[in-house]
Design a protein around this motif. Structure first.
Motif, PDB file in Angstrom:
ATOM      1  N   THR A   1       0.850  -1.254   0.163  1.00 41.24           N
ATOM      2  CA  THR A   1      -0.078  -0.033   0.128  1.00 41.24           C
ATOM      3  C   THR A   1       1.145   1.110   0.148  1.00 41.24           C
ATOM      4  OG1 THR A   1      -1.745  -1.161   1.395  1.00 41.24           O
ATOM      5  CG2 THR A   1      -1.820   1.438   1.221  1.00 41.24           C
ATOM      6  N   TRP A   2       1.805   1.306   0.886  1.00 41.13           N
ATOM      7  CA  TRP A   2       2.499   2.748   1.136  1.00 41.13           C
ATOM      8  C   TRP A   2       3.887   2.574   0.500  1.00 41.13           C
ATOM      9  CZ3 TRP A   2      -1.024   6.023   2.376  1.00 41.13           C
ATOM     10  CH2 TRP A   2      -2.051   5.438   3.124  1.00 41.13           C
ATOM     11  N   GLY A   3       4.426   1.459   0.168  1.00 42.73           N
ATOM     12  CA  GLY A   3       5.883   1.419  -0.268  1.00 42.73           C
ATOM     13  C   GLY A   3       6.807   1.203   1.082  1.00 42.73           C
ATOM     14  N   GLU A   4       7.920   1.803   0.978  1.00 45.87           N
ATOM     15  CA  GLU A   4       8.897   1.658   2.308  1.00 45.87           C
ATOM     16  C   GLU A   4       8.834   3.128   2.800  1.00 45.87           C
ATOM     17  OE1 GLU A   4      13.614   1.203   2.613  1.00 45.87           O
ATOM     18  OE2 GLU A   4      12.644  -0.636   1.815  1.00 45.87           O
ATOM     19  N   MET A   5       8.799   2.985   4.109  1.00 44.81           N
ATOM     20  CA  MET A   5       9.100   4.084   5.062  1.00 44.81           C
ATOM     21  C   MET A   5       9.715   3.741   6.057  1.00 44.81           C
ATOM     22  SD  MET A   5       5.139   4.548   6.466  1.00 44.81           S
ATOM     23  CE  MET A   5       4.213   3.355   5.255  1.00 44.81           C
ATOM     24  N   ARG A   6      10.341   4.898   6.829  1.00 40.03           N
ATOM     25  CA  ARG A   6      11.026   4.592   8.179  1.00 40.03           C
ATOM     26  C   ARG A   6      10.145   4.774   9.348  1.00 40.03           C
ATOM     27  NH1 ARG A   6      16.296   4.841   9.968  1.00 40.03           N
ATOM     28  NH2 ARG A   6      16.667   6.250  11.969  1.00 40.03           N
ATOM     29  N   THR A   7      10.001   3.793  10.123  1.00 33.08           N
ATOM     30  CA  THR A   7       9.364   3.665  11.281  1.00 33.08           C
ATOM     31  C   THR A   7       9.974   3.456  12.603  1.00 33.08           C
ATOM     32  OG1 THR A   7       8.808   1.162  10.673  1.00 33.08           O
ATOM     33  CG2 THR A   7       7.269   2.828   9.817  1.00 33.08           C
ATOM     34  N   ARG A   8       8.941   3.915  13.526  1.00 34.32           N
ATOM     35  CA  ARG A   8       9.485   3.494  14.835  1.00 34.32           C
ATOM     36  C   ARG A   8       8.472   2.421  15.480  1.00 34.32           C
ATOM     37  NH1 ARG A   8       5.715   6.109  17.295  1.00 34.32           N
ATOM     38  NH2 ARG A   8       4.731   8.089  16.513  1.00 34.32           N
ATOM     39  N   TRP A   9       8.771   1.564  16.471  1.00 35.97           N
ATOM     40  CA  TRP A   9       7.992   0.536  16.926  1.00 35.97           C
ATOM     41  C   TRP A   9       8.349   0.584  18.284  1.00 35.97           C
ATOM     42  CZ3 TRP A   9       4.867  -2.557  14.068  1.00 35.97           C
ATOM     43  CH2 TRP A   9       4.735  -2.137  12.587  1.00 35.97           C
ATOM     44  N   SER A  10       7.541   0.552  19.203  1.00 39.75           N
ATOM     45  CA  SER A  10       7.602   0.185  20.723  1.00 39.75           C
ATOM     46  C   SER A  10       6.772  -0.657  21.085  1.00 39.75           C
ATOM     47  CB  SER A  10       7.557   1.641  21.529  1.00 39.75           C
ATOM     48  OG  SER A  10       6.348   2.044  21.628  1.00 39.75           O
ATOM     49  N   PHE A  11       6.977  -1.687  22.059  1.00 40.33           N
ATOM     50  CA  PHE A  11       6.560  -2.999  22.538  1.00 40.33           C
ATOM     51  C   PHE A  11       6.277  -3.015  23.900  1.00 40.33           C
ATOM     52  CE2 PHE A  11       8.507  -4.038  18.459  1.00 40.33           C
ATOM     53  CZ  PHE A  11       7.340  -4.376  17.683  1.00 40.33           C
ATOM     54  N   THR A  12       5.242  -3.127  24.486  1.00 45.57           N
ATOM     55  CA  THR A  12       4.816  -3.745  25.866  1.00 45.57           C
ATOM     56  C   THR A  12       4.601  -5.052  25.897  1.00 45.57           C
ATOM     57  OG1 THR A  12       3.942  -1.471  26.169  1.00 45.57           O
ATOM     58  CG2 THR A  12       3.598  -3.070  27.895  1.00 45.57           C
ATOM     59  N   VAL A  13       5.664  -5.765  26.818  1.00 43.37           N
ATOM     60  CA  VAL A  13       5.561  -7.143  26.889  1.00 43.37           C
ATOM     61  C   VAL A  13       4.974  -7.457  28.408  1.00 43.37           C
ATOM     62  CG1 VAL A  13       6.761  -9.256  26.751  1.00 43.37           C
ATOM     63  CG2 VAL A  13       7.412  -7.524  25.257  1.00 43.37           C
ATOM     64  N   ALA A  14       3.658  -8.555  28.142  1.00 43.87           N
ATOM     65  CA  ALA A  14       3.054  -8.789  29.532  1.00 43.87           C
ATOM     66  C   ALA A  14       4.179  -9.926  30.097  1.00 43.87           C
ATOM     67  CB  ALA A  14       2.048  -9.316  29.329  1.00 43.87           C
ATOM     68  N   ASP A  15       3.971 -10.373  31.737  1.00 45.66           N
ATOM     69  CA  ASP A  15       4.602 -11.032  32.355  1.00 45.66           C
ATOM     70  C   ASP A  15       4.775 -12.557  31.694  1.00 45.66           C
ATOM     71  OD1 ASP A  15       4.836  -9.153  34.092  1.00 45.66           O
ATOM     72  OD2 ASP A  15       3.325  -9.767  35.551  1.00 45.66           O
ATOM     73  N   ASP A  16       3.551 -12.744  30.819  1.00 48.41           N
ATOM     74  CA  ASP A  16       3.416 -14.089  30.353  1.00 48.41           C
ATOM     75  C   ASP A  16       4.623 -14.233  29.045  1.00 48.41           C
ATOM     76  OD1 ASP A  16       2.067 -13.003  28.219  1.00 48.41           O
ATOM     77  OD2 ASP A  16       0.412 -14.187  28.606  1.00 48.41           O
ATOM     78  N   GLY A  17       5.241 -13.137  28.657  1.00 48.92           N
ATOM     79  CA  GLY A  17       5.777 -12.998  27.407  1.00 48.92           C
ATOM     80  C   GLY A  17       5.312 -12.531  26.218  1.00 48.92           C
ATOM     81  N   ARG A  18       4.058 -12.423  26.282  1.00 42.05           N
ATOM     82  CA  ARG A  18       3.238 -12.094  25.110  1.00 42.05           C
ATOM     83  C   ARG A  18       3.329 -10.601  25.115  1.00 42.05           C
ATOM     84  NH1 ARG A  18      -2.056 -15.371  24.913  1.00 42.05           N
ATOM     85  NH2 ARG A  18      -2.351 -14.814  26.990  1.00 42.05           N
ATOM     86  N   ILE A  19       2.960 -10.016  24.061  1.00 37.19           N
ATOM     87  CA  ILE A  19       2.903  -8.350  23.474  1.00 37.19           C
ATOM     88  C   ILE A  19       1.722  -8.077  23.925  1.00 37.19           C
ATOM     89  CG2 ILE A  19       3.097  -6.595  21.753  1.00 37.19           C
ATOM     90  CD1 ILE A  19       5.201  -8.577  20.602  1.00 37.19           C
ATOM     91  N   SER A  20       1.381  -7.057  24.976  1.00 44.03           N
ATOM     92  CA  SER A  20       0.161  -6.406  25.221  1.00 44.03           C
ATOM     93  C   SER A  20      -0.213  -5.276  24.542  1.00 44.03           C
ATOM     94  CB  SER A  20       0.036  -6.495  26.782  1.00 44.03           C
ATOM     95  OG  SER A  20       0.867  -5.469  27.103  1.00 44.03           O
ATOM     96  N   ARG A  21       0.601  -4.475  24.089  1.00 41.95           N
ATOM     97  CA  ARG A  21       0.437  -3.372  23.350  1.00 41.95           C
ATOM     98  C   ARG A  21       1.826  -3.126  22.263  1.00 41.95           C
ATOM     99  NH1 ARG A  21      -2.555   1.000  22.978  1.00 41.95           N
ATOM    100  NH2 ARG A  21      -1.739   3.193  22.350  1.00 41.95           N
ATOM    101  N   PHE A  22       1.418  -2.807  21.187  1.00 43.46           N
ATOM    102  CA  PHE A  22       2.711  -2.049  20.203  1.00 43.46           C
ATOM    103  C   PHE A  22       1.954  -0.900  19.732  1.00 43.46           C
ATOM    104  CE2 PHE A  22       0.460  -4.842  17.218  1.00 43.46           C
ATOM    105  CZ  PHE A  22       0.255  -4.222  16.149  1.00 43.46           C
ATOM    106  N   GLU A  23       3.074   0.182  19.499  1.00 45.18           N
ATOM    107  CA  GLU A  23       2.680   1.404  18.884  1.00 45.18           C
ATOM    108  C   GLU A  23       3.770   1.607  17.679  1.00 45.18           C
ATOM    109  OE1 GLU A  23       2.761   4.807  21.788  1.00 45.18           O
ATOM    110  OE2 GLU A  23       1.836   3.070  23.347  1.00 45.18           O
ATOM    111  N   THR A  24       3.427   2.049  16.852  1.00 46.87           N
ATOM    112  CA  THR A  24       3.993   2.377  15.481  1.00 46.87           C
ATOM    113  C   THR A  24       3.824   3.731  14.853  1.00 46.87           C
ATOM    114  OG1 THR A  24       4.992   1.336  13.412  1.00 46.87           O
ATOM    115  CG2 THR A  24       2.521   1.115  13.936  1.00 46.87           C
TER     116      THR A  24
END
Length: 108
Positions: free
Chosen positions: A82-105
């Motif tokens: 859809t958008w081609g290539e772009m420079r992005t930032r990603w941040s992740f919140t990882v829960a105690d069980d090791g799974r991702i509970s939130r990500f922001e981009t």
């Protein structure tokens, strides 16, 4: 310089990038908590809709250039049909069980 996916520090983030790049929707879903949330450019989005549109139906791909915060923050070149290539930032919140509970981009 690109960081190889296998060399990313955080196991949950490493699995997230691997699932995106291998177009493994089931594997991707398994990495998220049942109540996971996400935001794009500072606005909360419907996770299922966004993931389908921006990653899986549009062949999303991440090339990670930098990681920080113990591997839970990335700068990546993200591309999709859809958008081609772009420079992005990603941040992740990882829960105690090791799974991702939130990500922001967003654009970096």
């Amino acid at each position: 310089m690109t960081i190889q996916t296998a060399k990313l520090s955080d196991p949950a983030v490493r699995a997230f990038v691997a699932a995106v790049n291998s177009h493994d929707l089931d594997g991707f879903r398994a990495l998220l908590t049942p109540d996971a949330t996400m935001a794009d450019d500072g606005t909360d989005r419907d996770l299922e809709d966004w993931v389908d549109r921006e990653i899986f139906s549009s062949h999303g791909h991440m090339e990670v250039d930098n990681e920080s915060n113990g591997g839970r923050a990335l700068i990546a070149r993200y591309s999709n049909d859809t958008w081609g290539e772009m420079r992005t930032r990603w941040s992740f919140t990882v829960a105690d069980d090791g799974r991702i509970s939130r990500f922001e981009t967003g654009q970096a």
